[in-house]
Design an enzyme around this catalytic site. Structure first.
Site, PDB file in Angstrom:
ATOM      1  N   ASP A   6       3.216   1.168  -9.470  1.00 30.12           N
ATOM      2  CA  ASP A   6       2.047   0.861 -10.063  1.00 30.12           C
ATOM      3  C   ASP A   6       1.809   1.688 -11.377  1.00 30.12           C
ATOM      4  OD1 ASP A   6       1.730  -1.378  -8.381  1.00 30.12           O
ATOM      5  OD2 ASP A   6      -0.149  -0.449  -7.487  1.00 30.12           O
ATOM      6  N   LYS A  12      -1.034  -2.826   1.206  1.00 27.70           N
ATOM      7  CA  LYS A  12      -0.914  -4.541   1.083  1.00 27.70           C
ATOM      8  C   LYS A  12      -1.883  -5.130   2.075  1.00 27.70           C
ATOM      9  CE  LYS A  12       4.019  -4.545  -0.144  1.00 27.70           C
ATOM     10  NZ  LYS A  12       5.481  -5.018   0.294  1.00 27.70           N
ATOM     11  N   ASP A  24       7.826 -10.383   0.669  1.00 32.07           N
ATOM     12  CA  ASP A  24       8.638  -9.294   0.326  1.00 32.07           C
ATOM     13  C   ASP A  24       8.309  -9.183  -1.197  1.00 32.07           C
ATOM     14  OD1 ASP A  24      10.471  -7.333   0.271  1.00 32.07           O
ATOM     15  OD2 ASP A  24      12.210  -8.610   0.277  1.00 32.07           O
TER      16      ASP A  24
END
Length: 195
Positions: free
Chosen positions: A152, A13, A69
């Protein structure tokens, strides 16, 4: 250059955000800010969890910060895994276990529509602001690709014939929920900087 703490220890991230903010924002991870503990996410909404994390960091360090989030919401599963996406297969589950559980629960389902949603909470000079990004798509039957992380390999965004797991970072950013939320964050910070 504005320095801002990103309240996460997820290296994927952090890298996704840094790719979008290079030359404008210096993004500092929790580890780099000296915080090594896991910040609880006890709430039932993405917004509350994001808010709790950014407020925790701001109270501790009194520095500008943001947190996010993200959840995967699958129509046929009444929104599961949703806010529990990271812990879908249990508190100690890894990405593979979460994906495996999702594939199992989706077996035989005709409606495979799903959305990734990201909520960002920004704490800037003690004030809180929210930004949302969304990507619609569907869950594929068999995991494909080993790029990215989380769900993903099983999520294919609308308008593509590849899963997120088959895309490089630039390809993924064309669709990414997180990128959309970050773009809103950056536009806001640009305006703040100019005022």
């Amino acid at each position: 250059m504005l320095e801002i703490i990103f309240a996460t220890n997820n290296a994927h991230k952090v890298q996704e955000i840094r790719n979008r903010t290079e030359g404008f924002l210096k993004v500092i991870s929790l580890k780099e800010a000296g915080i090594h503990e896991t910040i609880p996410e006890p709430f039932n909404t993405l917004k509350e969890n994001a808010s709790a994390k950014s407020k925790f960091i701001y109270k501790r360090l009194h520095k500008n910060c943001f947190s996010e989030d993200t959840g995967l919401f699958v129509e046929a599963l009444d929104g599961e895994p949703g806010v529990h996406s990271a812990r879908y297969a249990g508190d100690d589950a890894n990405d593979s276990a979460n994906v495996e559980k999702l594939i199992h629960k989706m077996f035989g389902k005709e409606n495979r529509k799903a959305s990734f949603i990201t909520i960002i909470s920004l704490m800037l000079e003690g004030k809180e602001y929210f930004f949302e990004g969304r990507c619609t798509g569907h869950i594929v039957e068999i995991a494909n690709g080993d790029m990215g992380f989380g769900y993903d390999p099983v999520f294919m965004p609308d308008g593509s014939n590849k899963t997120f797991g088959e895309m490089n970072m630039d390809e993924k950013n064309e669709f990414s929920h997180r990128r959309k939320a970050v773009d809103q964050l950056l536009s806001f910070l640009e305006k703040e900087k100019d005022e």
